[in-house]
Design an enzyme around this catalytic site. Structure first.
Site, PDB file in Angstrom:
ATOM      1  N   LYS A  25       4.780  -6.197  -7.150  1.00  0.00           N
ATOM      2  CA  LYS A  25       4.830  -4.736  -7.130  1.00  0.00           C
ATOM      3  C   LYS A  25       4.219  -4.168  -5.861  1.00  0.00           C
ATOM      4  O   LYS A  25       4.807  -3.315  -5.195  1.00  0.00           O
ATOM      5  CB  LYS A  25       4.079  -4.217  -8.373  1.00  0.00           C
ATOM      6  CG  LYS A  25       3.607  -2.796  -8.291  1.00  0.00           C
ATOM      7  CD  LYS A  25       2.794  -2.417  -9.515  1.00  0.00           C
ATOM      8  CE  LYS A  25       1.303  -2.593  -9.398  1.00  0.00           C
ATOM      9  NZ  LYS A  25       0.563  -1.589  -8.648  1.00  0.00           N
ATOM     10  N   ASN A  26       3.021  -4.632  -5.519  1.00  0.00           N
ATOM     11  CA  ASN A  26       2.319  -4.017  -4.390  1.00  0.00           C
ATOM     12  C   ASN A  26       2.943  -4.354  -3.045  1.00  0.00           C
ATOM     13  O   ASN A  26       2.734  -3.629  -2.062  1.00  0.00           O
ATOM     14  CB  ASN A  26       0.834  -4.392  -4.413  1.00  0.00           C
ATOM     15  CG  ASN A  26       0.105  -3.684  -5.546  1.00  0.00           C
ATOM     16  OD1 ASN A  26       0.648  -2.760  -6.154  1.00  0.00           O
ATOM     17  ND2 ASN A  26      -1.116  -4.110  -5.841  1.00  0.00           N
ATOM     18  N   CYS A 119      -8.709   8.929  -9.734  1.00  0.00           N
ATOM     19  CA  CYS A 119      -8.167   7.716 -10.349  1.00  0.00           C
ATOM     20  C   CYS A 119      -9.059   7.432 -11.550  1.00  0.00           C
ATOM     21  O   CYS A 119     -10.226   7.832 -11.570  1.00  0.00           O
ATOM     22  CB  CYS A 119      -8.223   6.600  -9.316  1.00  0.00           C
ATOM     23  SG  CYS A 119      -8.047   4.951  -9.977  1.00  0.00           S
ATOM     24  N   ARG A 124     -11.130   7.225  -5.020  1.00  0.00           N
ATOM     25  CA  ARG A 124     -10.441   6.270  -4.142  1.00  0.00           C
ATOM     26  C   ARG A 124     -10.024   7.041  -2.903  1.00  0.00           C
ATOM     27  O   ARG A 124      -8.942   7.605  -2.837  1.00  0.00           O
ATOM     28  CB  ARG A 124      -9.243   5.642  -4.855  1.00  0.00           C
ATOM     29  CG  ARG A 124      -9.683   4.682  -5.963  1.00  0.00           C
ATOM     30  CD  ARG A 124      -8.524   4.113  -6.724  1.00  0.00           C
ATOM     31  NE  ARG A 124      -7.686   3.227  -5.934  1.00  0.00           N
ATOM     32  CZ  ARG A 124      -6.526   2.741  -6.366  1.00  0.00           C
ATOM     33  NH1 ARG A 124      -6.077   3.063  -7.558  1.00  0.00           N
ATOM     34  NH2 ARG A 124      -5.809   1.942  -5.602  1.00  0.00           N
ATOM     35  N   ASP A 309      -8.067  -7.019  -8.806  1.00  0.00           N
ATOM     36  CA  ASP A 309      -7.021  -6.781  -9.805  1.00  0.00           C
ATOM     37  C   ASP A 309      -7.049  -7.788 -10.950  1.00  0.00           C
ATOM     38  O   ASP A 309      -6.399  -7.580 -11.976  1.00  0.00           O
ATOM     39  CB  ASP A 309      -5.638  -6.786  -9.145  1.00  0.00           C
ATOM     40  CG  ASP A 309      -5.422  -5.552  -8.291  1.00  0.00           C
ATOM     41  OD1 ASP A 309      -6.137  -4.555  -8.492  1.00  0.00           O
ATOM     42  OD2 ASP A 309      -4.546  -5.587  -7.407  1.00  0.00           O
ATOM     43  N   ARG A 401       3.614  -0.355 -15.722  1.00  0.00           N
ATOM     44  CA  ARG A 401       3.682  -0.125 -14.274  1.00  0.00           C
ATOM     45  C   ARG A 401       3.705  -1.440 -13.495  1.00  0.00           C
ATOM     46  O   ARG A 401       4.159  -1.462 -12.352  1.00  0.00           O
ATOM     47  CB  ARG A 401       2.455   0.669 -13.802  1.00  0.00           C
ATOM     48  CG  ARG A 401       2.422   2.080 -14.290  1.00  0.00           C
ATOM     49  CD  ARG A 401       1.226   2.784 -13.721  1.00  0.00           C
ATOM     50  NE  ARG A 401       1.252   2.731 -12.265  1.00  0.00           N
ATOM     51  CZ  ARG A 401       0.320   3.253 -11.475  1.00  0.00           C
ATOM     52  NH1 ARG A 401      -0.698   3.881 -12.010  1.00  0.00           N
ATOM     53  NH2 ARG A 401       0.407   3.164 -10.176  1.00  0.00           N
TER      54      ARG A 401
HETATM   55  N1  EPU Z   1     -11.137   2.794   0.912  1.00  0.00           N
HETATM   56  C1  EPU Z   1     -11.793   3.799   1.591  1.00  0.00           C
HETATM   57  N2  EPU Z   1     -11.051   4.660   2.349  1.00  0.00           N
HETATM   58  C2  EPU Z   1      -9.689   4.557   2.449  1.00  0.00           C
HETATM   59  C3  EPU Z   1      -9.036   3.521   1.760  1.00  0.00           C
HETATM   60  C4  EPU Z   1      -9.786   2.656   0.984  1.00  0.00           C
HETATM   61  O1  EPU Z   1     -13.002   3.910   1.513  1.00  0.00           O
HETATM   62  O2  EPU Z   1      -9.077   5.359   3.161  1.00  0.00           O
HETATM   63  C5  EPU Z   1     -11.919   1.838   0.096  1.00  0.00           C
HETATM   64  C6  EPU Z   1     -11.571   1.867  -1.388  1.00  0.00           C
HETATM   65  O3  EPU Z   1     -12.268   2.887  -2.053  1.00  0.00           O
HETATM   66  C7  EPU Z   1     -11.978   0.470  -1.828  1.00  0.00           C
HETATM   67  C8  EPU Z   1     -11.669  -0.383  -0.603  1.00  0.00           C
HETATM   68  O4  EPU Z   1     -11.558   0.537   0.485  1.00  0.00           O
HETATM   69  O5  EPU Z   1     -13.356   0.419  -2.078  1.00  0.00           O
HETATM   70  C9  EPU Z   1     -10.386  -1.178  -0.683  1.00  0.00           C
HETATM   71  O6  EPU Z   1      -9.320  -0.333  -1.075  1.00  0.00           O
HETATM   72  P1  EPU Z   1      -7.816  -0.557  -0.601  1.00  0.00           P
HETATM   73  O7  EPU Z   1      -7.456   0.517   0.345  1.00  0.00           O
HETATM   74  O8  EPU Z   1      -7.677  -1.967  -0.132  1.00  0.00           O
HETATM   75  O9  EPU Z   1      -7.018  -0.364  -1.951  1.00  0.00           O
HETATM   76  P2  EPU Z   1      -5.601   0.316  -2.133  1.00  0.00           P
HETATM   77  O10 EPU Z   1      -4.748   0.037  -0.968  1.00  0.00           O
HETATM   78  O11 EPU Z   1      -5.767   1.714  -2.582  1.00  0.00           O
HETATM   79  C10 EPU Z   1      -4.479  -1.790  -3.174  1.00  0.00           C
HETATM   80  C11 EPU Z   1      -3.684  -2.105  -4.406  1.00  0.00           C
HETATM   81  C12 EPU Z   1      -4.602  -2.084  -5.621  1.00  0.00           C
HETATM   82  C13 EPU Z   1      -5.725  -3.084  -5.406  1.00  0.00           C
HETATM   83  C14 EPU Z   1      -6.448  -2.801  -4.088  1.00  0.00           C
HETATM   84  C15 EPU Z   1      -7.485  -3.824  -3.741  1.00  0.00           C
HETATM   85  C16 EPU Z   1      -1.498  -1.235  -3.894  1.00  0.00           C
HETATM   86  C17 EPU Z   1      -0.456  -0.209  -4.130  1.00  0.00           C
HETATM   87  N3  EPU Z   1      -2.630  -1.105  -4.557  1.00  0.00           N
HETATM   88  O12 EPU Z   1      -5.024  -0.492  -3.366  1.00  0.00           O
HETATM   89  O13 EPU Z   1      -3.815  -2.494  -6.719  1.00  0.00           O
HETATM   90  O14 EPU Z   1      -6.637  -3.011  -6.470  1.00  0.00           O
HETATM   91  O15 EPU Z   1      -5.499  -2.767  -3.003  1.00  0.00           O
HETATM   92  O16 EPU Z   1      -6.923  -5.060  -3.558  1.00  0.00           O
HETATM   93  O17 EPU Z   1      -1.272  -2.177  -3.142  1.00  0.00           O
HETATM   94  C18 EPU Z   1      -2.969  -2.382  -8.930  1.00  0.00           C
HETATM   95  O18 EPU Z   1      -1.994  -3.046  -8.577  1.00  0.00           O
HETATM   96  O19 EPU Z   1      -3.227  -2.149 -10.135  1.00  0.00           O
HETATM   97  C19 EPU Z   1      -3.892  -1.862  -7.936  1.00  0.00           C
HETATM   98  C20 EPU Z   1      -4.725  -0.885  -8.224  1.00  0.00           C
END
Ligand code: EPU
Length: 425
Positions: A25-26, A119, A124, A309, A401
């Site tokens: 998915k991701n 969230c 987030r 995850d 999802r």
């Molecule tokens: N963060 C910031 N600022 C930002 C972006 C992220 O501080 O601008 C922080 C977040 O708060 C967190 C860390 O950085 O503490 C890592 O977050 P990341 O950006 O890597 O997460 P994401 O891209 O929002 C993706 C997956 C999530 C998964 C996380 C961590 C997708 C669509 N989502 O989220 O997947 O938990 O990486 O691996 O790829 C799921 O599939 O259920 C899911 C939530």
């Protein structure tokens, strides 16, 4: 949103069998917006049938794309893309909708994308997405809950250092940098397998990217890209979830059509617990039959560490093992809403800051529980499999999802997980 529930009738037999893992998915959520970078029809194969894919299709349709597909293939025709906006109604239901920001500003010089909002498990932020785009020359203005991004002419190549590893911000910047003028360097970029999958897809479109699989991505921007074609990698989180099912029921599960290397940290945890782990070229089998399993300590980390995850499914699993286990989540400090629900089933778990102590081995009793997010839903089903009596899990739209054909795959492994539709109840 459906209000379906899952009914897990009684203690299941140990899971035993083989399941095929679907596309990630991701990875698809990152690749679909890449189509916006070119004019024409892009194709993606091995796409799972999931609610999130439909939500991203809806976002792209609002922008003006035509989307169709069958047999796990998607075709995205961007020739009509001219409405450069992603509305709150969609972005609030799925944060990855925010990925259209980078490609839209890179290709069209402007766009308007809703801020994602909260969230279920805490804040987030998206600050890194925005700071990174500014480093590539975009002007960012936040007004009325929307991010407006603009640039004069093309984005300009730049260097951005991620202070922490972020999958989403790496996706957004990578997408944007492909069409920027000159060279961009992304330092401390995320190295999750889904990022490599996106890099390969962008290269199929004519993007010039070096450093795939490393924390430094160097992108030579090009003036235009051509439609892409590529295959989605297997979903490592789905694979890990079914393998947790083998451990919690003391059974044996083989996951196929996947990449063992992507879940090495997870397999190491299963070995440390005391399971047998067999690894093939595109499959893994975890055998927990007749084993005396041990408690452990696990910390979630960016890839190649143990994935956040799988934190909830692992917690459910560790609750079945006698002794005290620890799980610390360093990625999301508040991602623990499943604890209260696991406790309703009889699990003994204490939370201190971002560390949960699981006092394992308590017998569980079926109860009505509520899923709070995608991975929490999976954890509750797993616990339901070993609880005495019936467990009913509500709000499984969260689970829908991210897990394709979940009940059918559970049935293949010998477990009964029935979907109850409110109108039939
Ligand atoms: N963060 C910031 N600022 C930002 C972006 C992220 O501080 O601008 C922080 C977040 O708060 C967190 C860390 O950085 O503490 C890592 O977050 P990341 O950006 O890597 O997460 P994401 O891209 O929002 C993706 C997956 C999530 C998964 C996380 C961590 C997708 C669509 N989502 O989220 O997947 O938990 O990486 O691996 O790829 C799921 O599939 O259920 C899911 C939530």
């Amino acid at each position: 949103m459906t209000m379906d529930k899952f009914l897990v009738p009684a203690v299941a037999k140990p899971l035993d069998g083989e399941v095929e893992i679907a596309g990630a998915k991701n990875a698809v959520l990152a690749i679909m917006p890449a189509a916006l970078l070119a004019d024409g029809i892009s194709e993606i194969s091995n796409v799972p049938h999931l609610k999130d894919m439909k939500t991203m299709s809806d976002v792209l349709r609002i922008i003006g794309c035509r989307i169709d597909g069958e047999n796990h293939k998607l075709r995205i025709d961007t020739r009509g893309a001219n409405h450069l906006e992603a509305p709150y109604e969609l972005v609030k239901t799925m944060r990855a909708s925010f990925y259209v920001l980078g490609p839209l500003v890179a290709r069209f010089g402007r766009c308007r994308v809703s801020l994602p909002g909260g969230c279920a498990w805490g804040p987030r932020p998206i600050d890194l997405h925005l700071k990174g785009l500014e480093a590539l020359g975009a002007k960012i203005n936040i007004t009325h809950g929307y991010v407006e991004a603009t640039c004069e002419g093309r984005l300009k190549g730049g260097t951005f250092h991620f202070p922490i590893s972020s999958v989403g911000a790496t996706v957004n910047l990578l997408l944007a940098a492909t069409l920027a003028e000159g060279e961009s360097i992304l330092q401390n970029a995320a190295i999750e397998p889904e990022i490599d999958n996106l890099v390969d897809y962008l290269i199929s479109m004519g993007a010039k990217i070096q450093g795939r699989g490393t924390r430094t991505l160097i992108i030579q921007g090009v003036e235009s890209l051509t439609p892409g074609k590529g295959e989605t990698i297997a979903d490592r989180i789905e694979a890990g979830t079914f393998l947790c099912g083998a451990v919690i029921t003391r059974g044996r599960v083989k996951v196929t059509h996947m990449v063992p290397e992507h879940i090495m940290s997870v397999l190491n945890v299963f070995k440390e617990i005391g399971c047998d782990v067999a690894i093939g070229d595109s499959w893994v089998e975890v055998d927990a039959r007749n084993k005396s399993l041990k408690p452990i300590s696990v910390t979630t980390l960016p890839y190649p560490g143990f994935p956040t995850d799988l934190q909830a499914p692992l917690m459910a699993t560790l609750a079945s093992i006698e002794g005290n286990s620890l799980i610390q989540d360093t990625i999301y400090h508040d991602r623990f809403t499943h604890i209260a629900e696991l406790k309703r089933l009889g699990a003994d778990i204490q939370l201190n800051g971002n560390t949960a102590t699981i006092i394992g081995g308590k017998s569980l009793e079926g109860a009505d529980v509520m899923a709070s997010d995608l991975r929490a839903s999976a954890a509750l089903v797993l616990s339901g499999l070993i609880a005495e009596g019936e467990t009913t899990i509500s709000r499984i739209y969260h689970l829908d999802r991210g897990y394709e054909d979940f009940e059918a795959k559970m049935a293949k492994l010998g477990a009964t997980v029935s979907r109850i539709r409110p109108e039939l109840a």
